[in-house]
Motif scaffolding. Sequence first.
Motif, PDB file in Angstrom:
ATOM      1  N   THR A   1     -23.905 -34.790  50.997  1.00 29.15           N
ATOM      2  CA  THR A   1     -23.110 -33.669  51.487  1.00 29.15           C
ATOM      3  C   THR A   1     -23.898 -32.362  51.403  1.00 29.15           C
ATOM      4  N   LEU A   2     -23.377 -31.356  52.059  1.00 23.51           N
ATOM      5  CA  LEU A   2     -23.952 -30.012  51.966  1.00 23.51           C
ATOM      6  C   LEU A   2     -23.885 -29.513  50.526  1.00 23.51           C
ATOM      7  N   THR A   3     -22.801 -29.836  49.848  1.00 23.85           N
ATOM      8  CA  THR A   3     -22.633 -29.407  48.464  1.00 23.85           C
ATOM      9  C   THR A   3     -23.725 -29.999  47.580  1.00 23.85           C
TER      10      THR A   3
ATOM     11  N   ASP B   1     -18.203 -28.553  54.190  1.00 22.97           N
ATOM     12  CA  ASP B   1     -18.279 -30.002  53.985  1.00 22.97           C
ATOM     13  C   ASP B   1     -16.994 -30.675  54.465  1.00 22.97           C
ATOM     14  N   GLU B   2     -15.854 -30.081  54.111  1.00 22.82           N
ATOM     15  CA  GLU B   2     -14.562 -30.643  54.531  1.00 22.82           C
ATOM     16  C   GLU B   2     -14.421 -30.615  56.054  1.00 22.82           C
TER      17      GLU B   2
ATOM     18  N   ARG C   1     -21.829 -40.191  56.172  1.00 18.77           N
ATOM     19  CA  ARG C   1     -22.672 -39.188  55.531  1.00 18.77           C
ATOM     20  C   ARG C   1     -23.277 -39.768  54.258  1.00 18.77           C
TER      21      ARG C   1
ATOM     22  N   GLN D   1     -18.464 -25.943  50.288  1.00 24.64           N
ATOM     23  CA  GLN D   1     -17.490 -27.026  50.095  1.00 24.64           C
ATOM     24  C   GLN D   1     -16.477 -27.061  51.242  1.00 24.64           C
TER      25      GLN D   1
ATOM     26  N   ASP E   1     -23.003 -32.927  61.089  1.00 22.34           N
ATOM     27  CA  ASP E   1     -23.566 -33.208  59.771  1.00 22.34           C
ATOM     28  C   ASP E   1     -25.049 -32.832  59.757  1.00 22.34           C
TER      29      ASP E   1
ATOM     30  N   ALA F   1     -16.649 -33.363  57.515  1.00 23.25           N
ATOM     31  CA  ALA F   1     -16.060 -34.682  57.269  1.00 23.25           C
ATOM     32  C   ALA F   1     -14.861 -34.930  58.190  1.00 23.25           C
TER      33      ALA F   1
ATOM     34  N   SER G   1     -25.136 -21.949  58.728  1.00 24.75           N
ATOM     35  CA  SER G   1     -24.506 -23.273  58.664  1.00 24.75           C
ATOM     36  C   SER G   1     -23.168 -23.284  59.399  1.00 24.75           C
TER      37      SER G   1
ATOM     38  N   THR H   1     -25.490 -28.841  60.381  1.00 25.17           N
ATOM     39  CA  THR H   1     -25.186 -27.948  59.249  1.00 25.17           C
ATOM     40  C   THR H   1     -26.213 -28.100  58.130  1.00 25.17           C
ATOM     41  N   LYS H   2     -26.703 -29.308  57.928  1.00 27.45           N
ATOM     42  CA  LYS H   2     -27.746 -29.508  56.907  1.00 27.45           C
ATOM     43  C   LYS H   2     -29.040 -28.799  57.308  1.00 27.45           C
TER      44      LYS H   2
END
Length: 178
Positions: A5-7, A162-163, A2, A159, A46, A166, A31, A49-50
């Motif tokens: 990140t989304l964050t 994101d986890e 990645r 967040q 990834d 990942a 998302s 969701t983006k």
Amino acid sequence: MREITLTQIFEHPIAQKYLKRSGVAHAVAVSYHAFRLAVQHQVNPDLATKAALLHDIGHYEWYTDGKWDYEKYKKNDIHAIKGAERAHKLLIRLGENPQAAKEIALAILLHTDSYLPDGELHQRPLQKVVRLADEADEEPGGNHHYREMDDQLALKKIQELDEKVAEFLNTEPFRQLG
């Protein structure tokens, strides 16, 4: 791997401006739907969701006499076109892989066919996932854009997502896709 990140996307001032316009709660919900659907359809979560987070950042506010005009929106809106361009520019600015930024922008461009002439649109898997995720959160009259979500809760949910992304990217099923 990645790049961003989304964050990082979510916290950027440009994303904040347009997510607040189109509805943070809707963007976060879509998302999460995109993550679930990406896993189900064997699409990179990834990218999904983006694209889902940014899918409506091209919205223009269609008002008549100070009140939201859903019919005017349905008749005149081209938010997917504007959103694809905004998302691509933002992602490149943040350091996203250029090919990934292009795929995300295309998924945003094709998440709806409301601006296209009648006919069928052939979508690639990522584009289909983003469309289905958006449809899963729709409410009549565009009300999904007006649900409220506290900024802190939205950030916490992003967040957490994101986890999840990942973790999934480190699983064997995903490595077999790549």
